[in-house]
Scaffold this motif. Structure first.
Motif, PDB file in Angstrom:
ATOM      1  N   LEU A 131       0.866  -1.189   0.000  1.00 11.08           N
ATOM      2  CA  LEU A 131       0.000   0.000   0.000  1.00 11.08           C
ATOM      3  C   LEU A 131       0.903   1.240   0.000  1.00 11.08           C
ATOM      4  O   LEU A 131       1.683   1.440   0.935  1.00 11.08           O
ATOM      5  CB  LEU A 131      -0.872  -0.033   1.262  1.00 11.08           C
ATOM      6  CG  LEU A 131      -2.134   0.831   1.304  1.00 11.08           C
ATOM      7  CD1 LEU A 131      -3.082   0.460   0.183  1.00 11.08           C
ATOM      8  CD2 LEU A 131      -2.822   0.638   2.646  1.00 11.08           C
ATOM      9  N   ARG A 132       0.818   2.061  -1.053  1.00  9.57           N
ATOM     10  CA  ARG A 132       1.776   3.154  -1.214  1.00  9.57           C
ATOM     11  C   ARG A 132       1.107   4.525  -1.189  1.00  9.57           C
ATOM     12  O   ARG A 132      -0.049   4.669  -1.575  1.00  9.57           O
ATOM     13  CB  ARG A 132       2.536   3.011  -2.539  1.00  9.57           C
ATOM     14  CG  ARG A 132       3.267   1.725  -2.610  1.00  9.57           C
ATOM     15  CD  ARG A 132       4.186   1.598  -3.782  1.00  9.57           C
ATOM     16  NE  ARG A 132       4.815   0.294  -3.705  1.00  9.57           N
ATOM     17  CZ  ARG A 132       5.788   0.001  -2.863  1.00  9.57           C
ATOM     18  NH1 ARG A 132       6.279   0.927  -2.072  1.00  9.57           N
ATOM     19  NH2 ARG A 132       6.296  -1.207  -2.816  1.00  9.57           N
ATOM     20  N   ALA A 133       1.882   5.497  -0.746  1.00  8.27           N
ATOM     21  CA  ALA A 133       1.406   6.885  -0.746  1.00  8.27           C
ATOM     22  C   ALA A 133       1.241   7.363  -2.191  1.00  8.27           C
ATOM     23  O   ALA A 133       1.996   6.955  -3.077  1.00  8.27           O
ATOM     24  CB  ALA A 133       2.407   7.769  -0.014  1.00  8.27           C
ATOM     25  N   LYS A 134       0.236   8.215  -2.398  1.00  8.78           N
ATOM     26  CA  LYS A 134       0.028   8.775  -3.742  1.00  8.78           C
ATOM     27  C   LYS A 134       0.610  10.188  -3.783  1.00  8.78           C
ATOM     28  O   LYS A 134       1.781  10.361  -4.072  1.00  8.78           O
ATOM     29  CB  LYS A 134      -1.473   8.760  -4.078  1.00  8.78           C
ATOM     30  CG  LYS A 134      -2.014   7.321  -4.232  1.00  8.78           C
ATOM     31  CD  LYS A 134      -3.405   7.278  -4.827  1.00  8.78           C
ATOM     32  CE  LYS A 134      -4.441   7.738  -3.808  1.00  8.78           C
ATOM     33  NZ  LYS A 134      -5.830   7.606  -4.318  1.00  8.78           N
ATOM     34  N   ASP A 135      -0.228  11.194  -3.449  1.00  3.72           N
ATOM     35  CA  ASP A 135       0.284  12.567  -3.479  1.00  3.72           C
ATOM     36  C   ASP A 135       0.351  13.175  -2.076  1.00  3.72           C
ATOM     37  O   ASP A 135       0.518  14.374  -1.916  1.00  3.72           O
ATOM     38  CB  ASP A 135      -0.583  13.435  -4.405  1.00  3.72           C
ATOM     39  CG  ASP A 135      -2.081  13.243  -4.098  1.00  3.72           C
ATOM     40  OD1 ASP A 135      -2.396  12.568  -3.091  1.00  3.72           O
ATOM     41  OD2 ASP A 135      -2.911  13.773  -4.867  1.00  3.72           O
ATOM     42  N   GLU A 136       0.195  12.306  -1.032  1.00  3.36           N
ATOM     43  CA  GLU A 136       0.268  12.822   0.350  1.00  3.36           C
ATOM     44  C   GLU A 136       1.719  13.197   0.687  1.00  3.36           C
ATOM     45  O   GLU A 136       2.650  12.498   0.282  1.00  3.36           O
ATOM     46  CB  GLU A 136      -0.212  11.764   1.363  1.00  3.36           C
ATOM     47  CG  GLU A 136      -1.621  11.264   1.138  1.00  3.36           C
ATOM     48  CD  GLU A 136      -1.686   9.955   0.363  1.00  3.36           C
ATOM     49  OE1 GLU A 136      -2.688   9.244   0.506  1.00  3.36           O
ATOM     50  OE2 GLU A 136      -0.731   9.669  -0.396  1.00  3.36           O
ATOM     51  N   LEU A 147       5.745  11.549   3.908  1.00  2.00           N
ATOM     52  CA  LEU A 147       5.413  10.600   2.847  1.00  2.00           C
ATOM     53  C   LEU A 147       5.791  11.208   1.505  1.00  2.00           C
ATOM     54  O   LEU A 147       5.911  12.431   1.379  1.00  2.00           O
ATOM     55  CB  LEU A 147       3.908  10.288   2.855  1.00  2.00           C
ATOM     56  CG  LEU A 147       3.365   9.434   3.998  1.00  2.00           C
ATOM     57  CD1 LEU A 147       1.845   9.385   3.940  1.00  2.00           C
ATOM     58  CD2 LEU A 147       3.926   8.022   3.972  1.00  2.00           C
ATOM     59  N   TYR A 148       5.979  10.358   0.515  1.00  2.00           N
ATOM     60  CA  TYR A 148       6.247  10.798  -0.844  1.00  2.00           C
ATOM     61  C   TYR A 148       5.706   9.720  -1.773  1.00  2.00           C
ATOM     62  O   TYR A 148       5.512   8.568  -1.357  1.00  2.00           O
ATOM     63  CB  TYR A 148       7.743  11.021  -1.074  1.00  2.00           C
ATOM     64  CG  TYR A 148       8.616   9.935  -0.503  1.00  2.00           C
ATOM     65  CD1 TYR A 148       8.875   8.769  -1.228  1.00  2.00           C
ATOM     66  CD2 TYR A 148       9.165  10.050   0.779  1.00  2.00           C
ATOM     67  CE1 TYR A 148       9.656   7.762  -0.700  1.00  2.00           C
ATOM     68  CE2 TYR A 148       9.940   9.041   1.312  1.00  2.00           C
ATOM     69  CZ  TYR A 148      10.193   7.895   0.566  1.00  2.00           C
ATOM     70  OH  TYR A 148      10.962   6.891   1.087  1.00  2.00           O
ATOM     71  N   ARG A 155       5.103   0.677   6.378  1.00  2.00           N
ATOM     72  CA  ARG A 155       6.467   0.812   6.886  1.00  2.00           C
ATOM     73  C   ARG A 155       6.681   2.167   7.568  1.00  2.00           C
ATOM     74  O   ARG A 155       7.352   2.247   8.598  1.00  2.00           O
ATOM     75  CB  ARG A 155       7.472   0.631   5.737  1.00  2.00           C
ATOM     76  CG  ARG A 155       7.592  -0.814   5.288  1.00  2.00           C
ATOM     77  CD  ARG A 155       8.252  -0.939   3.926  1.00  2.00           C
ATOM     78  NE  ARG A 155       8.176  -2.314   3.452  1.00  2.00           N
ATOM     79  CZ  ARG A 155       9.141  -3.212   3.607  1.00  2.00           C
ATOM     80  NH1 ARG A 155      10.247  -2.901   4.226  1.00  2.00           N
ATOM     81  NH2 ARG A 155       8.995  -4.433   3.147  1.00  2.00           N
ATOM     82  N   ARG A 156       6.113   3.231   6.990  1.00  2.00           N
ATOM     83  CA  ARG A 156       6.242   4.554   7.605  1.00  2.00           C
ATOM     84  C   ARG A 156       5.520   4.595   8.947  1.00  2.00           C
ATOM     85  O   ARG A 156       6.042   5.114   9.927  1.00  2.00           O
ATOM     86  CB  ARG A 156       5.695   5.633   6.655  1.00  2.00           C
ATOM     87  CG  ARG A 156       5.597   7.030   7.249  1.00  2.00           C
ATOM     88  CD  ARG A 156       6.942   7.547   7.771  1.00  2.00           C
ATOM     89  NE  ARG A 156       7.811   8.016   6.720  1.00  2.00           N
ATOM     90  CZ  ARG A 156       9.129   7.806   6.695  1.00  2.00           C
ATOM     91  NH1 ARG A 156       9.711   7.129   7.659  1.00  2.00           N
ATOM     92  NH2 ARG A 156       9.878   8.267   5.715  1.00  2.00           N
ATOM     93  N   LEU A 157       4.303   4.047   9.010  1.00  2.00           N
ATOM     94  CA  LEU A 157       3.537   4.042  10.260  1.00  2.00           C
ATOM     95  C   LEU A 157       4.251   3.234  11.346  1.00  2.00           C
ATOM     96  O   LEU A 157       4.249   3.608  12.518  1.00  2.00           O
ATOM     97  CB  LEU A 157       2.132   3.459  10.021  1.00  2.00           C
ATOM     98  CG  LEU A 157       1.193   4.270   9.106  1.00  2.00           C
ATOM     99  CD1 LEU A 157      -0.103   3.512   8.867  1.00  2.00           C
ATOM    100  CD2 LEU A 157       0.889   5.645   9.696  1.00  2.00           C
ATOM    101  N   LEU A 158       4.880   2.115  10.954  1.00  4.49           N
ATOM    102  CA  LEU A 158       5.633   1.297  11.915  1.00  4.49           C
ATOM    103  C   LEU A 158       6.847   2.056  12.439  1.00  4.49           C
ATOM    104  O   LEU A 158       7.106   2.078  13.647  1.00  4.49           O
ATOM    105  CB  LEU A 158       6.105  -0.005  11.250  1.00  4.49           C
ATOM    106  CG  LEU A 158       5.134  -1.185  11.239  1.00  4.49           C
ATOM    107  CD1 LEU A 158       5.652  -2.286  10.325  1.00  4.49           C
ATOM    108  CD2 LEU A 158       4.916  -1.749  12.643  1.00  4.49           C
ATOM    109  N   SER A 159       7.600   2.671  11.533  1.00  2.00           N
ATOM    110  CA  SER A 159       8.835   3.358  11.939  1.00  2.00           C
ATOM    111  C   SER A 159       8.548   4.569  12.825  1.00  2.00           C
ATOM    112  O   SER A 159       9.381   4.955  13.639  1.00  2.00           O
ATOM    113  CB  SER A 159       9.650   3.779  10.709  1.00  2.00           C
ATOM    114  OG  SER A 159       8.933   4.715   9.936  1.00  2.00           O
TER     115      SER A 159
END
Length: 644
Positions: A131-136, A147-148, A155-159
């Motif tokens: 599940l990847r970030a779009k334009d956030e 995010l980019y 992975r970002r939420l976990l870190s």
């Protein structure tokens, strides 16, 4: 037990996503919408529902727990995405595709029971991970969680500590059946490897397959070693035969294991499965840039900087740890010398017992030092900032193996080749082996069992305070919260490490202590039951790991068998019986010892070359599959060319 998504769809809860209890509402709403959104819009297209309060609602209960599932159609398309291999009607193993779904053996109707629960959970984990970030630019409500486009959201939420954990749920009925056939009845039969694979996945099943294989493979060494131990204690001429047999046998069993694991991996569909492109680890950080392979934005970190960290910090740290380990070893020898002097001055039963005390203390200290070093090695490897999980694991394994090898075996090498005291070597080896086995059984079986019983009793007391349901089965809400509090299974690393060290105790000094193989066989039998109990009763269910072999551990065991050739040849060369054949020239003795050692190593490598890693019938099946894939690709190109 079914749950209902906000859209009204009924689904079986498969995975739990737990967010921090103070997570902001906008972040939760954003994450749930991304999980539910269609794949065309960049979502995971999964079903998700918030977990309700427990039977006894408590203030400290985390409200931010979510059950995740999927429709069968979504799971089948996910199986195609992850490259799942399943058995076809003709008996071959092929990559699953929705177009050809009816040509697969167990596909009936809509395919409701085609995928195992472990496979479904693995697919959901894969969909969440991709599940990847779009334009956030950041996680809503958390400006520091950057995010980019293309960044993995999970992975970002976990870190950043927003996401606490993601874990698959146990299937209580299936777990009950597996427990009964696996460890609850004491029996002389093989483990249910297919059932273990069905419930836990291939990585776990391969570990238990290797543990079982390793135990059976040591039985001939144990049976031959027992009479040597009982009747020919000091007869080194006969030990030469025993040592040579052990060294050749170790090579044979490691090569045959490759064939055995290839057969298992083929039958389970992981042997020919293509590895997915590895994503950066959750903890990996660096300056934002473009990946030249994928074209996606991701952190970039200079390799030169990482190498400087490894060689200027990690390597000196490991060397300092090895020095400390050797220093502790010298203290042990001083204690050993003192105990022997006391016994020589006044030989009584108690002074005889005193002679074993230094070895027991040293064995306990070794285990404590291994634990402390393991923690430090993990921190250091994390700080090195490896991009890939595989690279991180390889560096961690190397650090831990080197330290554990020196820490566990340095004293034995010192006694054997510096002190040249075979009686003390035999005593130290026996004490280290037996003490480490007792400590491991306590740490791995008794302690986790006791802690889990305490947790279970606490949960049952809480539920029975306000009992509204009949029977003993826990409601879903309490079952999920109970599993969330269970220990997290950290993978097979420690289990393989323990087997690696036991393999070292058996092979390195086999001509001195032939009883070692028998002790390891007995240990492994109890290990099967204690590991099975832990997996079923103590730990959260781990996600399936579609492994095709035991990975870097195969190389570690083979390296140990090479070192064993050198140590055993040197020990035999040092024995008085062998020295008697060369009374005038020590140089000639050394040359003969080195020549025999080189001969044995050459024989080992010839055996490795002669025994194919993959059985012939599987090689043919794989070649046929590759040929058919190429033919299909050619036809596709011809059709495409003709249509133009």
């Amino acid at each position: 037990m079914l749950s209902t998504d906000s859209s009204g769809s009924r689904f079986t809860p498969l995975v739990v996503v737990e967010l921090a209890s103070d997570t902001k509402e906008e972040a939760i709403a954003w994450l749930l919408s991304r999980i539910r959104d269609t794949q065309q819009n960049g979502g995971a297209e999964l079903l998700v529902e918030q977990l309700g309060p427990g039977v006894v609602a408590e203030e400290k209960e985390n409200p931010n727990m979510f059950l995740v599932g999927a429709s069968w159609q979504r799971l089948l398309s996910g199986a195609e995405d992850v490259g799942l291999f399943k058995e076809c009607s003709d008996g071959s193993m092929r990559g699953f595709t929705c177009v050809n779904k009816h040509s697969f053996k167990d596909f009936k109707g809509d395919g409701d029971d085609f995928l195992s629960m472990a496979e479904c959970q693995y697919i959901i984990k894969h969909e969440l991970d991709t599940l990847r970030a779009k334009d956030e630019t950041h996680v809503p409500g958390y400006s520091q969680a950057k995010l980019y486009p293309g960044k993995s959201i999970i992975r970002r939420l976990l870190s950043k500590g927003i996401l606490i954990q993601v874990f698959p749920l146990h299937d209580k009925e299936e777990l009950k059946r597996l427990s009964f056939s696996w460890y609850e009845k004491v029996k002389l039969s093989l483990q249910p490897l297919d059932d273990i694979r069905h419930y836990y996945g291939e990585g776990q099943a391969l570990y238990f397959g290797f543990l079982e294989y390793f135990t059976f493979a040591l039985v001939p060494m144990a049976l031959i070693g027992l009479p040597y131990y009982l009747f020919d204690w000091e007869d080194y001429d006969k030990y030469v035969v025993f040592a040579v047999f052990n060294l050749i046998w170790c090579t044979v069993i490691l090569e045959l294991w490759k064939r055995c694991s290839a057969s298992l991996a083929y039958n389970w569909g992981t042997l020919s499965r293509k590895k997915a492109f590895e994503e950066p680890r959750p903890g990996f950080h660096g300056v934002l840039g473009f990946n030249p392979v994928t074209g996606r934005e991701e952190p970039l970190y200079p390799n030169a900087k990482r190498l400087l960290r490894i060689y200027l910090v990690s390597l000196p740290f490991v060397l300092v740890c090895l020095y400390v380990s050797l220093y502790v070893m010298m203290i042990y020898f001083q204690m050993e010398g003192w105990a022997l002097n006391v016994h020589d001055e006044d030989p009584t039963f108690w002074t005889g017992i005193l002679c074993f005390i230094p070895s027991i203390i040293y064995a306990v200290v070794i285990e404590v030092m291994n634990l402390i070093y393991r923690y430090a090695a993990e921190l250091l490897t994390e700080w090195e900032n490896h991009r890939l999980e595989s690279s991180y694991q390889n560096h961690l394994v190397l650090k831990v193996l080197v330290f554990n090898f020196i820490n566990c075996f340095a004293s034995l090498f010192y006694i054997a080749f510096v002190m040249q005291d075979m009686v003390l070597l035999r005593q130290s080896l026996a004490t280290l082996l037996i003490t480490s086995q007792i400590l491991n059984q306590f740490m791995e079986a008794f302690l986790p069992y006791w802690l889990q019983r305490r947790r279970n009793k606490k949960m049952m007391r809480k539920v029975q305070k306000k009992r509204t349901m009949q029977g003993v089965e826990l409601p879903l809400e309490e079952q999920v919260r109970l599993e969330a509090d269970m220990s997290t299974y950290l993978g097979t690393f420690d289990d393989y490490l323990e087997l690696f060290l036991l393999f070292g105790y058996v092979t390195l000094f086999s001509c001195v202590y032939p009883l070692a193989a028998l002790l390891v066989v007995l240990n492994n039998i109890t290990e099967v039951y204690s590991d099975a109990f832990k997996m079923c009763r103590v730990f959260k269910r781990p996600f399936s790991d579609p492994a095709a072999n035991i990975g870097v551990w195969q190389l570690a065991f083979e390296a140990m068998s090479v070192i064993a050739v050198v140590t055993n040849c040197a020990l035999i060369g040092m024995s008085p019986h062998v020295k008697a054949y060369f009374p005038d020239s020590e140089t000639q003795l050394i040359l003969w010892t080195v020549a025999i050692e080189h001969g044995l190593l050459a024989f080992k490598f010839i055996l490795t070359f002669l025994i194919p890693d993959v059985p012939k019938h599987i090689q043919i099946k794989l070649a046929r599959l590759e040929f058919e894939s190429l033919e299909a690709f050619k036809k596709k190109r011809q059709l495409h060319g003709g249509s133009q």
